[in-house]
Design a protein around this motif. Structure first.
Motif, PDB file in Angstrom:
ATOM      1  N   GLN A   7       5.398  63.533  66.677  1.00  0.00           N
ATOM      2  CA  GLN A   7       4.666  64.091  65.539  1.00  0.00           C
ATOM      3  C   GLN A   7       3.485  64.933  66.032  1.00  0.00           C
ATOM      4  OE1 GLN A   7       3.717  60.466  63.360  1.00  0.00           O
ATOM      5  NE2 GLN A   7       4.935  61.224  61.632  1.00  0.00           N
ATOM      6  N   ASN A   8       2.749  64.389  66.988  1.00  0.00           N
ATOM      7  CA  ASN A   8       1.594  65.120  67.519  1.00  0.00           C
ATOM      8  C   ASN A   8       2.037  66.377  68.263  1.00  0.00           C
ATOM      9  OD1 ASN A   8      -1.157  63.751  67.088  1.00  0.00           O
ATOM     10  ND2 ASN A   8       0.217  62.049  67.496  1.00  0.00           N
ATOM     11  N   ALA A   9       3.113  66.286  68.989  1.00  0.00           N
ATOM     12  CA  ALA A   9       3.621  67.453  69.712  1.00  0.00           C
ATOM     13  C   ALA A   9       4.060  68.532  68.724  1.00  0.00           C
ATOM     14  CB  ALA A   9       4.777  67.059  70.625  1.00  0.00           C
ATOM     15  N   ALA A  17      -0.182  63.516  72.036  1.00  0.00           N
ATOM     16  CA  ALA A  17       1.232  63.276  72.334  1.00  0.00           C
ATOM     17  C   ALA A  17       1.388  62.656  73.718  1.00  0.00           C
ATOM     18  CB  ALA A  17       2.014  64.586  72.240  1.00  0.00           C
ATOM     19  N   ALA A  18       0.670  63.190  74.690  1.00  0.00           N
ATOM     20  CA  ALA A  18       0.740  62.647  76.050  1.00  0.00           C
ATOM     21  C   ALA A  18       0.218  61.216  76.093  1.00  0.00           C
ATOM     22  CB  ALA A  18      -0.046  63.540  77.016  1.00  0.00           C
ATOM     23  N   ALA A  19      -0.839  60.942  75.343  1.00  0.00           N
ATOM     24  CA  ALA A  19      -1.389  59.580  75.322  1.00  0.00           C
ATOM     25  C   ALA A  19      -0.373  58.587  74.756  1.00  0.00           C
ATOM     26  CB  ALA A  19      -2.680  59.553  74.500  1.00  0.00           C
ATOM     27  N   TYR A  48       4.465  67.643  78.001  1.00  0.00           N
ATOM     28  CA  TYR A  48       3.288  67.665  77.135  1.00  0.00           C
ATOM     29  C   TYR A  48       2.023  67.997  77.929  1.00  0.00           C
ATOM     30  CZ  TYR A  48       6.165  65.447  73.490  1.00  0.00           C
ATOM     31  OH  TYR A  48       7.129  65.171  72.559  1.00  0.00           O
ATOM     32  N   GLN A  49       1.907  67.422  79.126  1.00  0.00           N
ATOM     33  CA  GLN A  49       0.727  67.700  79.942  1.00  0.00           C
ATOM     34  C   GLN A  49       0.649  69.175  80.328  1.00  0.00           C
ATOM     35  OE1 GLN A  49       1.316  64.743  83.012  1.00  0.00           O
ATOM     36  NE2 GLN A  49      -0.193  63.373  82.098  1.00  0.00           N
ATOM     37  N   SER A  50       1.784  69.794  80.597  1.00  0.00           N
ATOM     38  CA  SER A  50       1.764  71.206  80.963  1.00  0.00           C
ATOM     39  C   SER A  50       1.368  72.079  79.771  1.00  0.00           C
ATOM     40  CB  SER A  50       3.128  71.644  81.499  1.00  0.00           C
ATOM     41  OG  SER A  50       4.084  71.666  80.463  1.00  0.00           O
ATOM     42  N   LYS A  51       1.638  71.618  78.563  1.00  0.00           N
ATOM     43  CA  LYS A  51       1.303  72.388  77.368  1.00  0.00           C
ATOM     44  C   LYS A  51      -0.147  72.202  76.938  1.00  0.00           C
ATOM     45  CE  LYS A  51       5.952  72.731  75.609  1.00  0.00           C
ATOM     46  NZ  LYS A  51       6.870  72.531  74.495  1.00  0.00           N
ATOM     47  N   ILE A  52      -0.807  71.177  77.459  1.00  0.00           N
ATOM     48  CA  ILE A  52      -2.211  70.951  77.105  1.00  0.00           C
ATOM     49  C   ILE A  52      -3.045  72.164  77.494  1.00  0.00           C
ATOM     50  CG2 ILE A  52      -4.280  69.601  77.652  1.00  0.00           C
ATOM     51  CD1 ILE A  52      -2.438  67.129  77.811  1.00  0.00           C
TER      52      ILE A  52
END
Length: 113
Positions: A7-9, A17-19, A48-52
């Motif tokens: 949902q967060n992503a 999302a990563a958390a 997700y980390q790469s998209k942060i």
């Protein structure tokens, strides 16, 4: 947790999302024969980390320290190096912690301050 991560992503909140994915990885770590699921989640975490970084914005701001500089110059003018260093070390016009805190609270984005 995985559902909340997705949902967060979907709303581009990749930090949250990563958390949630990290929590899911820990959860699945306690379940036998879940190595493939953990591997899948680790891949998702890396995604997700790469998209942060893509979503982070740069913010610039400037601070005018002219008054502080002028006061410091006037306080040390004509003093020896040793006296000037001691004077600067104990200069009284350094902002107090509470004044800085109030300034941060007044800004639109305390994170930037």
């Amino acid at each position: 947790m995985v559902f909340r991560a997705e949902q967060n992503a979907a709303s581009a909140n990749y930090i949250a999302a990563a958390a949630f994915i990290k929590e899911a990885i820990v959860y699945f770590g306690n379940i036998e024969d879940s190595e493939s699921k953990r591997a899948e989640l680790k891949e998702k975490l890396l995604e997700y980390q790469s998209k942060i970084n893509e979503n982070l914005e740069a913010h610039e701001f400037s601070i005018d320290l002219t008054d502080f500089a002028n006061k410091a110059i006037s306080l040390i003018m004509g003093k020896s190096k040793e006296e000037a260093i001691l004077t600067l070390a104990f200069i009284e016009s350094v902002p107090k912690k509470e004044a800085i805190r109030q300034n941060v609270l007044k800004t639109q984005s305390p994170l930037l301050s």
